[in-house]
Design a protein around this motif. Structure first.
Motif, mmCIF file in Angstrom:
data_model
loop_
_atom_site.group_PDB
_atom_site.id
_atom_site.type_symbol
_atom_site.label_atom_id
_atom_site.label_comp_id
_atom_site.label_asym_id
_atom_site.label_seq_id
_atom_site.Cartn_x
_atom_site.Cartn_y
_atom_site.Cartn_z
ATOM 1 N N SER A 180 48.366 33.530 47.981
ATOM 2 C CA SER A 180 49.704 33.009 48.269
ATOM 3 C C SER A 180 50.764 33.595 47.348
ATOM 4 O O SER A 180 51.954 33.473 47.609
ATOM 5 N N ARG A 181 50.326 34.252 46.275
ATOM 6 C CA ARG A 181 51.264 34.832 45.315
ATOM 7 C C ARG A 181 51.400 36.352 45.469
ATOM 8 O O ARG A 181 51.983 37.034 44.642
ATOM 9 N N GLY A 182 50.846 36.849 46.595
ATOM 10 C CA GLY A 182 51.152 38.194 47.055
ATOM 11 C C GLY A 182 50.641 39.361 46.254
ATOM 12 O O GLY A 182 51.361 40.355 46.076
ATOM 13 N N PRO A 183 49.395 39.337 45.752
ATOM 14 C CA PRO A 183 48.939 40.482 44.954
ATOM 15 C C PRO A 183 48.892 41.771 45.769
ATOM 16 O O PRO A 183 48.473 41.779 46.918
ATOM 17 N N LEU A 294 51.777 42.903 57.902
ATOM 18 C CA LEU A 294 52.503 42.699 59.143
ATOM 19 C C LEU A 294 51.581 42.218 60.257
ATOM 20 O O LEU A 294 52.000 41.483 61.157
ATOM 21 N N LEU A 295 50.311 42.623 60.182
ATOM 22 C CA LEU A 295 49.345 42.183 61.188
ATOM 23 C C LEU A 295 48.867 40.766 60.912
ATOM 24 O O LEU A 295 48.849 39.908 61.810
ATOM 25 N N GLN A 296 48.471 40.481 59.673
ATOM 26 C CA GLN A 296 47.959 39.162 59.284
ATOM 27 C C GLN A 296 48.428 38.859 57.867
ATOM 28 O O GLN A 296 47.989 39.513 56.923
ATOM 29 N N ASP A 297 49.304 37.893 57.726
ATOM 30 C CA ASP A 297 49.737 37.454 56.401
ATOM 31 C C ASP A 297 49.305 36.001 56.245
ATOM 32 O O ASP A 297 49.986 35.083 56.697
ATOM 33 N N HIS A 301 53.345 34.532 57.691
ATOM 34 C CA HIS A 301 53.472 34.196 59.113
ATOM 35 C C HIS A 301 52.159 33.817 59.764
ATOM 36 O O HIS A 301 52.152 33.208 60.845
ATOM 37 N N TYR A 302 51.023 34.147 59.123
ATOM 38 C CA TYR A 302 49.728 33.783 59.696
ATOM 39 C C TYR A 302 49.195 32.489 59.085
ATOM 40 O O TYR A 302 48.057 32.103 59.323
#
Length: 332
Positions: A180-183, A294-297, A301-302
């Protein structure tokens, strides 16, 4: 933001229970990686100065096992301390980020230790640490569970850098907190081998690569997975304690298996198997993170925050740390 980052996974054995010598070895390997252009260097679990694999071979309660545990405590690392100062200097010399596993001695509770990953920046500063939240198997005999404030993600010029130890990379809640912290880059540290209850069960190399690919799938980060290899000099000593030849102790052990995995799940370096020491390198194109996200976040968004929530207690080592509850520096 820097687009291409050179990563290194160090596969090596410690000089078991000799923290000074192992720290010197680690510093040499950091500088070697730096000379080869590495910007992020990852080491195995409890590299300084030992992963307590002797529980696999010695009976519980035996004098030999207790003596090794005492030696582990005496060779454990104070954070900060002389070992961290040397490691920071090596990171500065090499101009790279370093994530390294150590056996950390508690600052306030005599006899308590943690399975810890330390983060060093290219300026040599210790910028964070992660304490393994739940020791695995026999690790519980010598390691205390870590604290929520050490679920560390460090900001870097190439995006967030995160780390988890060994089996906790399979912990879905710890994993989601990190994700969730975007590594952009995630470090995994592994021991020299697992207990092989079943000779046909997956070994360290197989499990570490599978776990690295799974974490890459979930996070879309590049994963640098560093496995240790056994210290044969120590196994000779262990053989004398058990009365079994070294080759019997090491029979069936498949050690090593370091790798580097991309967000598209490709193994872009390694796995390095066969018990060999070495450093794996890969150039990481961080644009792959964008296309995969962009496909699966899974944290964007996912995700369904209206359905799922995760609460993390980041109060910190309330029993261990005399500074618990005080403001902490960013990334620490």
């Amino acid at each position: 933001m820097k687009q291409v980052v050179r990563a290194a996974a160090v596969q090596a054995s410690p000089i078991t229970l000799d923290s000074a010598a192992t720290t010197d070895k680690a510093c040499d390997l950091i500088r070697e990686a730096g000379r080869n252009g590495a910007e992020v260097v990852v080491f195995p679990e409890c590299f300084i100065s030992a992963y307590p694999a002797w529980f696999q071979f010695l009976p519980a309660g035996s004098k030999a096992l207790n003596d090794l545990n005492v030696r582990l405590y005496k060779s454990a690392v104070d954070v900060p301390g002389p070992e961290t100062a040397k490691l920071g200097e090596a990171a500065r010399n090499a101009n790279c980020y370093v994530v390294i596993g150590v056996c950390e001695r508690s600052r306030t509770n005599s006899g308590s230790m943690f399975n810890t990953q330390l983060f060093f920046a290219p300026d040599g500063q210790l910028v964070g640490k992660h304490q393994k939240l739940t020791p695995t198997g026999y690790e519980r005999m010598v390691h205390w569970g870590g604290w929520g404030d050490t679920l560390t993600v460090v900001d870097t010029p190439f995006g967030p850098l995160s780390a988890l130890c060994c089996s906790e990379n399979s912990n879905p809640l710890a994993g989601f907190d990190i994700i969730s912290r975007g590594p952009r880059i995630h470090a995994m540290s592994w021991p020299p081998h697992f207990i092989m209850v079943d000779k046909d069960a997956p070994n360290l190399a197989e499990i570490s690569v599978l776990t690295a690919r799974h974490f890459a799938l979930m996070s879309k980060a590049f994963v640098i997975s560093a496995c240790a290899v056994i210290d044969h000099a120590f196994y000779k000593e262990l053989a004398a304690m058990t009365g079994n030849p070294e080759q019997d102790l090491a029979a069936g052990i498949a050690d090593g298996g370091s790798s580097i995995v991309s967000p598209s799940l490709d193994v872009v370096a390694g796995p390095l198997t066969g018990g060999a020491e070495g450093i794996l390198y890969a150039d990481l194109d961080l644009d792959q993170w964008i296309s995969a996200k962009l496909l699966q976040d899974f944290a964007g968004h996912y995700n369904r925050p209206d359905v799922f929530t995760l609460e993390v207690d980041r109060a910190g080592g309330r029993y261990e740390d005399p500074d618990a509850g005080r403001p902490r520096p960013s990334g620490a």
